[in-house]
Design a protein around this motif. Structure first.
Motif, PDB file in Angstrom:
ATOM      1  N   PHE A   1      -4.706 -16.344  -4.734  1.00 59.94           N
ATOM      2  CA  PHE A   1      -4.816 -14.925  -5.196  1.00 59.94           C
ATOM      3  C   PHE A   1      -5.189 -14.162  -3.888  1.00 59.94           C
ATOM      4  CE2 PHE A   1      -7.720 -11.736  -7.368  1.00 59.94           C
ATOM      5  CZ  PHE A   1      -6.556 -11.079  -8.162  1.00 59.94           C
ATOM      6  N   THR A   2      -4.469 -13.167  -3.707  1.00 57.84           N
ATOM      7  CA  THR A   2      -4.236 -12.345  -2.355  1.00 57.84           C
ATOM      8  C   THR A   2      -4.882 -10.941  -2.503  1.00 57.84           C
ATOM      9  OG1 THR A   2      -2.152 -11.699  -2.613  1.00 57.84           O
ATOM     10  CG2 THR A   2      -2.218 -13.769  -1.775  1.00 57.84           C
ATOM     11  N   GLU A   3      -5.138 -10.466  -1.468  1.00 54.01           N
ATOM     12  CA  GLU A   3      -5.749  -8.992  -1.567  1.00 54.01           C
ATOM     13  C   GLU A   3      -4.322  -8.233  -1.762  1.00 54.01           C
ATOM     14  OE1 GLU A   3      -8.203  -7.360  -1.094  1.00 54.01           O
ATOM     15  OE2 GLU A   3      -9.715  -8.645  -0.602  1.00 54.01           O
ATOM     16  N   VAL A   4      -3.177  -8.689  -1.646  1.00 54.46           N
ATOM     17  CA  VAL A   4      -1.982  -7.903  -1.946  1.00 54.46           C
ATOM     18  C   VAL A   4      -2.111  -7.887  -3.696  1.00 54.46           C
ATOM     19  CG1 VAL A   4       0.506  -7.943  -2.209  1.00 54.46           C
ATOM     20  CG2 VAL A   4      -0.782  -8.382  -0.002  1.00 54.46           C
ATOM     21  N   ALA A   5      -2.145  -8.738  -4.320  1.00 53.47           N
ATOM     22  CA  ALA A   5      -2.565  -9.190  -5.808  1.00 53.47           C
ATOM     23  C   ALA A   5      -3.698  -8.247  -6.281  1.00 53.47           C
ATOM     24  CB  ALA A   5      -2.271 -10.271  -6.150  1.00 53.47           C
ATOM     25  N   ARG A   6      -4.864  -8.471  -5.790  1.00 58.70           N
ATOM     26  CA  ARG A   6      -5.919  -7.794  -6.190  1.00 58.70           C
ATOM     27  C   ARG A   6      -5.703  -6.264  -6.032  1.00 58.70           C
ATOM     28  NH1 ARG A   6     -10.793  -5.580  -4.880  1.00 58.70           N
ATOM     29  NH2 ARG A   6     -10.230  -5.659  -2.665  1.00 58.70           N
ATOM     30  N   LYS A   7      -5.278  -5.846  -5.194  1.00 55.50           N
ATOM     31  CA  LYS A   7      -5.194  -4.311  -4.899  1.00 55.50           C
ATOM     32  C   LYS A   7      -4.214  -3.567  -5.892  1.00 55.50           C
ATOM     33  CE  LYS A   7      -7.277  -4.434  -0.349  1.00 55.50           C
ATOM     34  NZ  LYS A   7      -7.096  -4.002   1.136  1.00 55.50           N
ATOM     35  N   ALA A   8      -3.036  -4.329  -6.302  1.00 56.77           N
ATOM     36  CA  ALA A   8      -1.910  -4.007  -6.931  1.00 56.77           C
ATOM     37  C   ALA A   8      -2.357  -3.315  -8.402  1.00 56.77           C
ATOM     38  CB  ALA A   8      -0.679  -4.914  -7.055  1.00 56.77           C
ATOM     39  N   ARG A   9      -1.866  -2.225  -8.943  1.00 58.20           N
ATOM     40  CA  ARG A   9      -2.232  -1.900 -10.113  1.00 58.20           C
ATOM     41  C   ARG A   9      -1.197  -2.302 -11.469  1.00 58.20           C
ATOM     42  NH1 ARG A   9      -6.353  -2.558  -9.491  1.00 58.20           N
ATOM     43  NH2 ARG A   9      -7.409  -1.428  -7.770  1.00 58.20           N
ATOM     44  N   GLU A  10      -0.223  -2.802 -10.968  1.00 61.90           N
ATOM     45  CA  GLU A  10       0.870  -3.376 -11.841  1.00 61.90           C
ATOM     46  C   GLU A  10       1.631  -4.617 -11.002  1.00 61.90           C
ATOM     47  OE1 GLU A  10       4.430  -2.872 -11.960  1.00 61.90           O
ATOM     48  OE2 GLU A  10       4.201  -1.576 -10.421  1.00 61.90           O
ATOM     49  N   TYR A  11       2.222  -5.356 -11.884  1.00 68.29           N
ATOM     50  CA  TYR A  11       2.926  -6.716 -11.272  1.00 68.29           C
ATOM     51  C   TYR A  11       4.012  -6.223 -10.401  1.00 68.29           C
ATOM     52  CZ  TYR A  11       3.462 -11.686 -10.662  1.00 68.29           C
ATOM     53  OH  TYR A  11       3.732 -12.743 -10.043  1.00 68.29           O
ATOM     54  N   GLY A  12       4.787  -5.420 -10.792  1.00 71.25           N
ATOM     55  CA  GLY A  12       6.048  -4.726 -10.165  1.00 71.25           C
ATOM     56  C   GLY A  12       5.471  -4.283  -8.672  1.00 71.25           C
ATOM     57  N   GLU A  13       4.330  -3.576  -8.541  1.00 71.00           N
ATOM     58  CA  GLU A  13       3.980  -3.049  -7.262  1.00 71.00           C
ATOM     59  C   GLU A  13       3.521  -4.325  -6.370  1.00 71.00           C
ATOM     60  OE1 GLU A  13      -0.195  -1.032  -5.455  1.00 71.00           O
ATOM     61  OE2 GLU A  13       0.147  -0.621  -7.641  1.00 71.00           O
ATOM     62  N   TYR A  14       2.745  -5.195  -7.140  1.00 70.08           N
ATOM     63  CA  TYR A  14       2.353  -6.421  -6.433  1.00 70.08           C
ATOM     64  C   TYR A  14       3.564  -6.881  -5.786  1.00 70.08           C
ATOM     65  CZ  TYR A  14       1.744 -11.504  -5.837  1.00 70.08           C
ATOM     66  OH  TYR A  14       1.757 -12.926  -5.512  1.00 70.08           O
ATOM     67  N   LEU A  15       4.627  -7.392  -6.641  1.00 71.67           N
ATOM     68  CA  LEU A  15       5.773  -8.066  -5.733  1.00 71.67           C
ATOM     69  C   LEU A  15       6.460  -7.177  -4.844  1.00 71.67           C
ATOM     70  CD1 LEU A  15       7.435  -9.414  -9.297  1.00 71.67           C
ATOM     71  CD2 LEU A  15       6.250 -10.606  -7.524  1.00 71.67           C
ATOM     72  N   ARG A  16       6.712  -5.859  -4.929  1.00 73.83           N
ATOM     73  CA  ARG A  16       7.200  -5.081  -4.013  1.00 73.83           C
ATOM     74  C   ARG A  16       6.376  -5.020  -2.470  1.00 73.83           C
ATOM     75  NH1 ARG A  16       7.779  -1.937  -8.491  1.00 73.83           N
ATOM     76  NH2 ARG A  16       5.799  -0.705  -8.276  1.00 73.83           N
ATOM     77  N   THR A  17       4.980  -4.928  -2.730  1.00 74.22           N
ATOM     78  CA  THR A  17       4.344  -5.177  -1.661  1.00 74.22           C
ATOM     79  C   THR A  17       4.079  -6.342  -0.982  1.00 74.22           C
ATOM     80  OG1 THR A  17       2.724  -3.276  -2.586  1.00 74.22           O
ATOM     81  CG2 THR A  17       1.713  -4.811  -0.745  1.00 74.22           C
ATOM     82  N   LEU A  18       4.169  -7.542  -1.739  1.00 74.92           N
ATOM     83  CA  LEU A  18       4.246  -8.910  -1.085  1.00 74.92           C
ATOM     84  C   LEU A  18       5.498  -9.042  -0.484  1.00 74.92           C
ATOM     85  CD1 LEU A  18       3.030 -11.696  -1.010  1.00 74.92           C
ATOM     86  CD2 LEU A  18       4.229 -12.540  -3.238  1.00 74.92           C
ATOM     87  N   GLU A  19       6.454  -8.549  -0.935  1.00 78.93           N
ATOM     88  CA  GLU A  19       7.858  -8.659  -0.266  1.00 78.93           C
ATOM     89  C   GLU A  19       7.877  -8.076   1.218  1.00 78.93           C
ATOM     90  OE1 GLU A  19      12.561  -8.664  -1.534  1.00 78.93           O
ATOM     91  OE2 GLU A  19      11.264  -7.008  -2.246  1.00 78.93           O
ATOM     92  N   ALA A  20       7.166  -7.135   1.262  1.00 76.61           N
ATOM     93  CA  ALA A  20       6.845  -6.317   2.735  1.00 76.61           C
ATOM     94  C   ALA A  20       5.811  -6.780   3.455  1.00 76.61           C
ATOM     95  CB  ALA A  20       6.724  -4.874   2.316  1.00 76.61           C
TER      96      ALA A  20
END
Length: 133
Positions: free
Chosen positions: A83-102
């Motif tokens: 469980f990452t800071e990228v996931a923790r800070k995302a407000r929805e799953y799509g945002e998490y996936l987009r941020t993670l990819e970058a």
């Protein structure tokens, strides 16, 4: 094969974030824990209570650096879910996936990990870590 599950949370998390991270990690590994739930039970009034996990789940703590080392050191037979800071800070799953990819792997900060697999390698990875207090 005897298996073991250990949860490791970052040692500087406030209680609310630690509880949230633990819940996310537990749910993320849930499908892989076939046969870990005990039988349903009834109370003295006949009310049904769904079965609970029958295995210990120690919750340990580690620094952010130790979490990264643990994540990277896990052998192939050990399943590690982070469980990452990228996931923790995302407000929805799509945002998490987009941020993670970058986000380059070297820049991913772990909030917590769940480590599951054969008992010996899981113990080797986690035995030096302290229990969460």
């Amino acid at each position: 094969m005897q298996t073991k599950l250990v949860m490791v949370l970052r040692d500087d998390l406030p209680a609310g974030l630690a509880v949230n991270a633990a819940a996310v990690l537990a749910l993320s590994l849930g499908d892989e824990l076939v046969g870990w739930l005990g039988a349903d039970g009834k109370d003295a009034d006949g009310n049904l209570h769904p079965g609970l996990n029958t295995h210990p789940v120690p919750i340990l703590t580690a620094s952010g650096g130790e979490l990264r080392e643990l994540h990277d050191a896990a052998p192939d037979e050990v399943r590690v879910v982070g469980f990452t800071e990228v996931a923790r800070k995302a407000r929805e799953y799509g945002e998490y996936l987009r941020t993670l990819e970058a986000t380059p792997a070297a820049e991913i900060d772990y909030v917590g990990l769940v480590v599951f697999g054969p008992k010996a390698p899981v113990t080797k990875l986690t035995k030096r870590l302290a229990l969460m207090r």
